[in-house]
Design an enzyme around this catalytic site. Structure first.
Site, short mmCIF file in Angstrom:
data_model
loop_
_atom_site.label_atom_id
_atom_site.label_comp_id
_atom_site.label_asym_id
_atom_site.label_seq_id
_atom_site.Cartn_x
_atom_site.Cartn_y
_atom_site.Cartn_z
N HIS A 254 -3.43 43.99 -17.60
CA HIS A 254 -3.67 42.68 -18.17
C HIS A 254 -2.24 42.00 -18.44
O HIS A 254 -2.24 40.77 -17.77
CB HIS A 254 -4.40 42.76 -19.27
CG HIS A 254 -5.57 43.46 -19.32
ND1 HIS A 254 -6.79 43.00 -19.17
CD2 HIS A 254 -5.76 44.82 -19.87
CE1 HIS A 254 -7.79 44.02 -19.18
NE2 HIS A 254 -7.09 45.06 -19.80
C1 BDR Z 1 -5.15 42.80 -24.13
O1 BDR Z 1 -5.60 43.77 -25.10
C2 BDR Z 1 -4.50 44.66 -25.29
O2 BDR Z 1 -4.98 45.77 -25.62
C3 BDR Z 1 -3.61 44.68 -23.91
O3 BDR Z 1 -2.51 44.89 -24.27
C4 BDR Z 1 -3.90 43.38 -23.60
O4 BDR Z 1 -2.90 42.26 -24.12
C5 BDR Z 1 -6.28 42.97 -22.89
O5 BDR Z 1 -7.54 42.43 -23.38
#
Ligand code: BDR
Ligand code: CA
Length: 331
Positions: A254
Site C-alpha cells: 500500500h
Molecule cells: C495501511 O495500513 C497499514 O497497516 C499499512 O502499513 C498501510 O499504511 C493500509 O491500510
C-alpha cells in the site's frame, strides 16, 4: 531543453509495518540515486507502538545505508485502538528485529515527530513534501500546535482511505484513517490540494515472492536481500491468513503507492474530489466519503487516485530496489 529535475525534499511519516519498510527502502534507493533528499523520518504508532515503529525505522535506515537521517518519536494518541501486529508481526517487521543490529537512534532522547515537522516546515516553507503512510496523528498534532503549518509543505501525499471500495479494518474504513479519525479530519481540512492514494488502487499492488527473489539476485549475499526475502515471506503468510489479496500469493505494498506517484507520476490517474471522514458513526467511524458531484458548490480538498498501472509501477519499484541491493553490504 528539458526542464531541470528538482530533487524533492521529503519527510516520511511512517509506522513500520512491512509495507512501510518496503517503501522506506525504495525511498533510500531514490536518495542514493540523487532523485530525492530525505530530511527526516517521523514515526508514529499504528501498525505497532510508537517505541517499536521508532526502532524499526532506525534499523531500516541503517540497513538501507542512511543511518544519519533524523528519526522522530511518535505523538501518543489518547485512546489507541487495536494495532495491526497480526499482519506485520509483533515488532512490525515480521518478527525479524532480533536478527538485525540494535537501533542506533535513541527513543528517549529523540525529538517528537510533530516538533520535527513544525521545525523543518518553518525552516524552508513551500519546499518539503510530506509523505504520510500511517495514521495522521503526528501531522494533526503539528497543525494543532502551530495552526497553518501543514500549508507550509510543498505537498502532502497520504496513503489512506477506502473511497469507492470496502475497507480493510472494518467494512467501511481503511486502517490508517480509522486508527485516528479525528487527526485525519484535521489534516483533510488543512489544505485543498492533498494527494491521496487509497485502497482503491493499493489493492492492485500485490508484491510477490518472485519479485523479492529478482531483487535479491543482484546481490544475494547482502543483509538487505536476506532480510527482504524473509519479510516478504512473513507478509505473504499473514496476507493469505487474513485474505488481503483474495488468495493470490503476495502481499499489498500500500504505502509504496505514494512514491509511485511522486517519482513515476505516469503510473497513476487522478481526479479532484472533496474527501471527508466519519468520526462519530457507530458502524462507520473512520469511513472516508467523497463528493465529486459539483465541485463549484463543494470545493475539493484533494486529488484522489482512481487507477494504477501496476505493471509499470512494479517495473520501477523493482528496478530501484535492485539498485539499492546491489550497492548494499554483504553479510
Ligand atoms: C495501511 O495500513 C497499514 O497497516 C499499512 O502499513 C498501510 O499504511 C493500509 O491500510
Ligand atoms: Ca503504514
Amino acid at each position: 531543453m528539458l526542464p531541470a529535475f528538482r530533487v524533492p525534499k521529503i519527510i516520511l511519516d511512517t509506522d513500520p509495518g512491512g509495507d512501510d519498510i518496503f517503501a522506506l527502502f525504495w525511498l533510500q534507493s531514490l536518495v542514493k540515486q540523487r532523485f530525492a533528499e530525505l530530511i527526516a523520518v517521523t514515526t508514529v504508532g499504528g501498525n505497532v507502538s510508537t517505541e517499536k515503529t521508532f526502532s524499526s525505522a532506525s534499523r531500516i535506515l541503517s540497513l538501507g545505508g542512511l543511518p544519519d537521517v533524523e528519526v522522530g518519536r511518535g505523538v501518543a494518541i489518547a485512546q489507541s485502538p487495536d494495532d495491526a501486529s497480526h499482519i506485520h508481526g509483533s515488532d512490525g517487521m515480521g518478527n525479524l528485529s532480533s536478527q538485525l543490529p540494535d537501533p542506533i537512534h535513541n527513543y528517549e532522547t529523540a525529538r517528537f515527530s510533530d516538533d520535527i515537522l513544525i521545525d523543518r516546515l518553518n525552516a524552508i516553507p513551500g519546499e518539503i513534501t510530506v509523505i504520510a503512510i500511517a495514521p495522521l496523528t503526528n501531522l494533526a498534532a503539528a497543525e494543532k500546535k502551530h495552526p497553518g503549518i501543514l500549508r507550509k509543505a510543498k505537498e502532502i501525499i497520504i496513503m489512506g482511505g477506502a473511497l469507492n471500495c470496502p475497507g480493510n479494518i472494518t467494512p467501511h474504513a481503511e486502517f490508517n484513517l480509522w486508527f485516528d479519525p479525528e487527526a485525519a479530519e484535521i489534516v483533510l481540512n488543512s489544505r485543498c490540494d492533498l494527494v491521496m492514494t487509497s485502497l482503491d488502487i493499493t489493492r492492485q499492488l500485490i508484491f510477490t515472492r518472485e519479485m523479492a527473489q529478482s531483487i535479491a539476485q543482484t546481490n544475494p549475499q547482502s543483509k538487505l536481500a536476506q532480510f527482504l526475502i524473509k519479510l516478504c515471506e512473513f507478509m505473504i503468510s499473514t496476507a493469505l491468513t487474513y485474505r488481503e489479496t483474495d488468495g493470490a500469493s503476495g502481499f499489498l505494498v500500500h504505502d509504496a503507492a505514494t512514491l509511485g506517484y511522486l517519482f513515476y507520476p505516469e503510473t497513476i490517474l487522478w481526479k479532484r474530489a472533496k474527501v471527508q471522514i466519519e468520526t462519530r458513526g457507530e458502524w462507520t467511524r473512520g469511513q472516508t466519503l467523497i463528493d465529486d458531484r459539483n465541485l463549484a458548490k463543494q470545493p475539493a480538498n484533494a486529488w484522489i487516485a482512481t487507477q494504477v498501472d501496476a505493471t509499470r509501477f512494479f517495473t520501477n519499484f523493482i528496478e530501484d530496489l535492485k539498485i539499492l541491493n546491489k550497492g548494499s553490504e554483504k553479510i
